[in-house]
Design an enzyme around this catalytic site. Structure first.
Site, PDB file in Angstrom:
ATOM      1  N   HIS A   1       0.957  -0.914   0.417  1.00 49.07           N
ATOM      2  CA  HIS A   1       0.132   0.010  -0.254  1.00 49.07           C
ATOM      3  C   HIS A   1       1.209   1.058  -0.021  1.00 49.07           C
ATOM      4  O   HIS A   1       0.357   2.559  -0.722  1.00 49.07           O
ATOM      5  CB  HIS A   1      -1.125   0.051   1.265  1.00 49.07           C
ATOM      6  CG  HIS A   1      -2.363  -0.927   1.359  1.00 49.07           C
ATOM      7  ND1 HIS A   1      -2.063  -1.606   2.668  1.00 49.07           N
ATOM      8  CD2 HIS A   1      -3.330  -1.765   0.824  1.00 49.07           C
ATOM      9  CE1 HIS A   1      -2.932  -2.470   2.917  1.00 49.07           C
ATOM     10  NE2 HIS A   1      -3.778  -2.457   2.031  1.00 49.07           N
TER      11      HIS A   1
ATOM     12  N   LYS B   1     -15.802  -6.910   6.128  1.00 50.44           N
ATOM     13  CA  LYS B   1     -15.663  -7.133   6.547  1.00 50.44           C
ATOM     14  C   LYS B   1     -15.275  -7.217   8.244  1.00 50.44           C
ATOM     15  O   LYS B   1     -15.441  -6.541   8.495  1.00 50.44           O
ATOM     16  CB  LYS B   1     -14.314  -7.818   5.730  1.00 50.44           C
ATOM     17  CG  LYS B   1     -13.800  -8.016   4.247  1.00 50.44           C
ATOM     18  CD  LYS B   1     -12.709  -7.177   3.540  1.00 50.44           C
ATOM     19  CE  LYS B   1     -12.845  -6.699   2.724  1.00 50.44           C
ATOM     20  NZ  LYS B   1     -11.250  -6.274   1.967  1.00 50.44           N
TER      21      LYS B   1
ATOM     22  N   ARG C   1      -2.452  -5.796  -8.029  1.00 50.94           N
ATOM     23  CA  ARG C   1      -1.158  -6.768  -8.507  1.00 50.94           C
ATOM     24  C   ARG C   1      -0.650  -8.076  -9.368  1.00 50.94           C
ATOM     25  O   ARG C   1      -0.609  -7.693 -10.246  1.00 50.94           O
ATOM     26  CB  ARG C   1      -1.199  -7.173  -6.945  1.00 50.94           C
ATOM     27  CG  ARG C   1      -0.829  -6.863  -5.354  1.00 50.94           C
ATOM     28  CD  ARG C   1      -1.559  -7.354  -3.905  1.00 50.94           C
ATOM     29  NE  ARG C   1      -2.688  -7.412  -4.037  1.00 50.94           N
ATOM     30  CZ  ARG C   1      -2.814  -8.029  -3.269  1.00 50.94           C
ATOM     31  NH1 ARG C   1      -2.753  -8.284  -2.602  1.00 50.94           N
ATOM     32  NH2 ARG C   1      -4.904  -8.186  -3.282  1.00 50.94           N
TER      33      ARG C   1
ATOM     34  N   SER D   1      -2.779  -7.558   2.634  1.00 53.24           N
ATOM     35  CA  SER D   1      -3.281  -7.180   4.330  1.00 53.24           C
ATOM     36  C   SER D   1      -3.512  -8.997   4.901  1.00 53.24           C
ATOM     37  O   SER D   1      -3.033  -9.511   5.952  1.00 53.24           O
ATOM     38  CB  SER D   1      -4.423  -6.473   5.370  1.00 53.24           C
ATOM     39  OG  SER D   1      -3.662  -5.138   4.189  1.00 53.24           O
TER      40      SER D   1
HETATM   41  O1  PNS Z   1      -8.911  -2.716   0.070  1.00 53.51           O
HETATM   42  P1  PNS Z   1     -10.122  -3.096   0.130  1.00 53.51           P
HETATM   43  O2  PNS Z   1     -11.187  -4.025   1.027  1.00 53.51           O
HETATM   44  O3  PNS Z   1     -10.137  -4.101  -1.692  1.00 53.51           O
HETATM   45  O4  PNS Z   1     -10.969  -1.885  -0.727  1.00 53.51           O
HETATM   46  C1  PNS Z   1     -12.547  -2.249  -1.668  1.00 53.51           C
HETATM   47  C2  PNS Z   1     -13.214  -0.814  -1.580  1.00 53.51           C
HETATM   48  C3  PNS Z   1     -12.620   0.188   0.018  1.00 53.51           C
HETATM   49  C4  PNS Z   1     -12.377   0.263  -1.804  1.00 53.51           C
HETATM   50  C5  PNS Z   1     -14.333  -0.625  -1.510  1.00 53.51           C
HETATM   51  O5  PNS Z   1     -14.916  -2.151  -0.904  1.00 53.51           O
HETATM   52  C6  PNS Z   1     -15.359   0.297  -1.976  1.00 53.51           C
HETATM   53  O6  PNS Z   1     -15.083   1.345  -1.991  1.00 53.51           O
HETATM   54  N1  PNS Z   1     -16.236   0.689  -0.705  1.00 53.51           N
HETATM   55  C7  PNS Z   1     -17.424   1.845  -0.504  1.00 53.51           C
HETATM   56  C8  PNS Z   1     -18.745   1.073  -0.758  1.00 53.51           C
HETATM   57  C9  PNS Z   1     -18.609   1.011  -2.577  1.00 53.51           C
HETATM   58  O7  PNS Z   1     -18.574   2.248  -2.997  1.00 53.51           O
HETATM   59  N2  PNS Z   1     -18.973  -0.539  -3.046  1.00 53.51           N
HETATM   60  C10 PNS Z   1     -19.303   0.317  -4.800  1.00 53.51           C
HETATM   61  C11 PNS Z   1     -18.161   0.285  -5.665  1.00 53.51           C
HETATM   62  S1  PNS Z   1     -18.016  -1.248  -5.660  1.00 53.51           S
END
Ligand code: PNS
Length: 165
Positions: free
Chosen positions: A17, A41, A90, A128
Site C-alpha cells: 500500500h 469484513k 497486483r 493485509s
Molecule cells: O482494500 P479493499 O478491501 O480491497 O477496498 C475495497 C473498497 C473499500 C475500495 C471498496 O469496497 C469500496 O469502495 N467500498 C465502499 C462501498 C462502495 O462504494 N461500493 C460500490 C463500489 S463497488
C-alpha cells in the site's frame, strides 16, 4: 487543485500500500487515503487504529491525508470534490474485481475515473490478509510492513493469546 482518493480497508497498511501511496502522492496535489468504515469484513484493527498506523507510515509525505469514510465511495468523492480514484493492481486475479468497482463507480458518478497503479514486483504477493495470517502463526513478515505495523500486529495476536488462556 488535483485531488485523488486511495480507498481501502488497510487492515493493516502494508508496504505494498505504501508503495502505491508514495507513487500516487507524487502525481497529485492532495492524496486522500480513505479507510472504509462500513465494510462487511470483520477487521482486526479499528478504523482509528488503521488511520493511526497509516498516519505514522505516511508522516513524511506532506500531501497525504488519512481519513475514514462510510457509505459509497462515490458519495465521499462527490462531497470532497474528487474525480480520481487510485487502486493498486497486483496480479491478473485482482483485475476482475477492480474493473467491476471502477465501472460501477463511473456509472454512479461519471466524473470519477479510476487510475490503476501496478504494484512494485517486490510487493506482488503482499496483502493485509497474508500479513495477518503470518503474524497470527508467528512467522516472519518483517519485509511486508513498517516497524509500527509489525508491533501493532504482535500486540494484537499476543493480546488475543493472553485473553484465550
Ligand atoms: O482494500 P479493499 O478491501 O480491497 O477496498 C475495497 C473498497 C473499500 C475500495 C471498496 O469496497 C469500496 O469502495 N467500498 C465502499 C462501498 C462502495 O462504494 N461500493 C460500490 C463500489 S463497488
Amino acid at each position: 487543485m488535483r485531488k485523488a482518493v486511495y480507498p481501502g480497508s488497510f487492515d493493516p497498511v502494508t508496504n505494498g500500500h505504501l508503495d502505491i501511496i508514495e507513487r500516487a502522492a507524487s502525481k497529485f496535489d492532495v492524496l486522500y487515503v480513505a479507510v472504509l468504515e462500513n465494510s462487511g469484513k470483520k477487521p482486526l484493527f479499528t478504523v482509528e487504529e488503521r488511520i493511526g498506523l497509516l498516519e505514522k507510515a505516511t508522516k513524511n509525505i506532506n500531501n497525504v491525508k488519512c481519513v475514514s469514510f462510510d457509505g459509497l465511495l462515490v458519495q465521499f468523492a462527490e462531497r470532497m470534490d474528487i474525480d480520481t480514484v487510485i487502486r493498486g493492481l497486483r496480479a491478473v486475479t485482482d483485475f476482475e474485481y477492480e474493473f467491476q468497482m471502477a465501472l460501477t463507480n463511473k456509472n454512479l458518478y461519471p466524473r470519477l475515473d479510476t487510475i490503476f497503479i501496478p504494484t512494485n514486483l517486490i510487493h506482488m504477493y503482499t496483502s493485509s490478509s497474508i500479513v495477518k495470517e503470518i503474524a497470527k502463526y508467528k512467522g516472519n513478515f518483517e519485509s511486508m510492513v513498517t516497524e509500527d505495523v509489525k508491533k501493532a500486529l504482535e500486540e494484537k495476536f499476543n493480546g488475543k493469546e493472553e485473553n484465550e488462556k
